[in-house]
Design a protein around this motif. Sequence first.
Motif, PDB file in Angstrom:
ATOM      1  N   UNK A  99       0.824  -1.210   0.000  1.00 25.30           N
ATOM      2  CA  UNK A  99       0.000   0.000   0.000  1.00 25.30           C
ATOM      3  C   UNK A  99       0.856   1.257   0.000  1.00 25.30           C
ATOM      4  N   UNK A 100       1.902   1.284   0.809  1.00 22.62           N
ATOM      5  CA  UNK A 100       2.740   2.482   0.881  1.00 22.62           C
ATOM      6  C   UNK A 100       3.517   2.687  -0.418  1.00 22.62           C
ATOM      7  N   UNK A 101       3.893   1.597  -1.079  1.00 25.24           N
ATOM      8  CA  UNK A 101       4.528   1.739  -2.392  1.00 25.24           C
ATOM      9  C   UNK A 101       3.546   2.370  -3.382  1.00 25.24           C
ATOM     10  N   UNK A 102       2.268   2.015  -3.258  1.00 24.92           N
ATOM     11  CA  UNK A 102       1.251   2.639  -4.111  1.00 24.92           C
ATOM     12  C   UNK A 102       1.124   4.125  -3.804  1.00 24.92           C
ATOM     13  N   UNK A 103       1.189   4.508  -2.524  1.00 23.92           N
ATOM     14  CA  UNK A 103       1.169   5.926  -2.169  1.00 23.92           C
ATOM     15  C   UNK A 103       2.218   6.682  -2.979  1.00 23.92           C
ATOM     16  N   UNK A 104       3.446   6.184  -2.939  1.00 24.85           N
ATOM     17  CA  UNK A 104       4.563   6.870  -3.581  1.00 24.85           C
ATOM     18  C   UNK A 104       4.354   6.949  -5.090  1.00 24.85           C
ATOM     19  N   UNK A 105       4.003   5.807  -5.684  1.00 20.53           N
ATOM     20  CA  UNK A 105       3.779   5.789  -7.135  1.00 20.53           C
ATOM     21  C   UNK A 105       2.640   6.722  -7.526  1.00 20.53           C
ATOM     22  N   UNK A 106       1.542   6.645  -6.810  1.00 25.72           N
ATOM     23  CA  UNK A 106       0.350   7.413  -7.149  1.00 25.72           C
ATOM     24  C   UNK A 106       0.619   8.913  -7.086  1.00 25.72           C
ATOM     25  N   UNK A 107       1.326   9.366  -6.068  1.00 27.78           N
ATOM     26  CA  UNK A 107       1.569  10.797  -5.915  1.00 27.78           C
ATOM     27  C   UNK A 107       2.450  11.339  -7.035  1.00 27.78           C
TER      28      UNK A 107
END
Length: 564
Positions: free
Chosen positions: A98-106
């Motif tokens: 989930x936190x990897x998605x945070x970084x990618x998404x932003x």
Amino acid sequence: MASRKIVIDPITRIEGHLRIEVEVDENNVVTEAWASGQLFRGIEMILKGRDPRDVGLIAQRICGVCTNVHYRASISAVEDAYNIALPKNAEIIRDLVTLALFVQDHIVHYYHLHSLDYVDVVSALEANPEKASQVAKAYHEHPYLSSAEHLKSVQEKLDSFVKAGRLGLFANGYWGHSSYKFTPEENLVHMSHYLEALNIQREMSKAIAIFAGKTPHPQNLVVGGVTSVADMLNPQRLNDFMFILKETRDFIERAYIPDIKMAVKAYKHEIKSGFGRGSGNFMAVGGYSFGKSEQLFEGGVIYAHDFKTIDDFDEAYITEEASRSWYEQDAPLSPYDGETTPFYTDLNDDGSLKTEGKYSWVKAPRYKGRPMEVGPVARMIMGYSKGSKTIKPYMQNFMDATGLELVDFSTTLGRNAARAVESQVCCDHIFDFCSELIENIKYYDEETWTKYVFEALPSESKGHGIFEVPRGVLSHFVCIEDAKISNYQAVVPTTWNASPKDASGIRGPYEESLIGITLADPSNPLEVLRVVHSFDPCLACAVHVMDIKGNDIGQYKINASCTI
């Protein structure tokens, strides 16, 4: 001159189908706004009667962008209903994904979905690459791929697109619009990082897939834990994940944060004027624990920009109503009792919204009867206001470097600044989660699943899964009867932010943030796009594609031999 209405349909560079209508006065100031989700979401209806253990594989189809968060929230709702506790390793692996998605998404949001509201692509062709290189160095001692030679090659690539008539997604921008503030050199630096961010997006997808199996639509979660055991126990896989995150961290520090600082400086007057500011109601649920007592995000509720008074969050106060939404049940209901029966009343004869009646497929969620803005800005303001050790230092550094105050983040560009700061927070602390996982394995803790016997579980129960995800607070609510799902509701971040008006006429965050902005050229409403894009809309989450009679909308044949 009488007021007039401007319609933007569809809003592009978002996920899903969104229509915005605004009313402007004789001075081109927006006096009223309507946000309308244009497709129906039927996932809740599809889930009724299903085995609760299958909910994740269906619910994650709510969206093709943020699938792992719907997957996780739906699985967690079932685990909550059955009171199944996760092994720590399973929780860490879920957090890593989930936190990897945070970084990618932003990163993807700013560069590929939003930056062109600030960056004039055509203006970059007039830049002096030598001067642009020096401009980049004003924001970081070692800027990311910003040598004069590299910037010249980027400029030549852009020029070749223009001369060949192959601008593609750059073709329909409002280039030359008077509200663009970057110099040609600043535009060129941004475009260089725009192209590099495409590589970051690809690599971050690889990182997510290491533990999620694939992306989108991962398959690593089951009720009780995760299935990516072999990846967890493989040192090379762990190293590959951390290597990609380190490379991405370098991009954030040397490109993303400097570019946002550049934007803050160029658009400082816009920020200080409160451009795109909403009601000041912010909600966050906190979470992502690591170490012995650390927590990445803080929870709480803030009203009317009162950052000193923070209420505790309680999901019992969440309701959804549909007085202005295309559903039968108008009254505010708890998500556990929520209904999703469509009642489409169509548009006016001239194609405009029936702005005095129902006008959106998005429902109106409320917390204690009030609309709430959710997302990175809510989390960063909450963390700063509560003195979070993981958030306040990052926010303070950014504020000291740019001269922003806390209230300035409650603006269009402020939301982008909060998102960039959050990407730093997530990317730095994700290594703490990795270290904890490695430490567990080192001491022979390899548990990834809590064993249970389904037939021994209660046949009737209810539960919820509530998490902070890239766009804000995501909550899934499930009711189980006779060991089958009897009711299901997902209240997603974009449902909060894209909410239509409620029965009292109170606007949702998109609508409220548009009030008072001035359009330099109503025929090219760039300012409206800036405000709406700053929320990172995901209408595929808030509404979903399905004919109200269950019929196919269309069939498409893909030529598998083609490459994209």
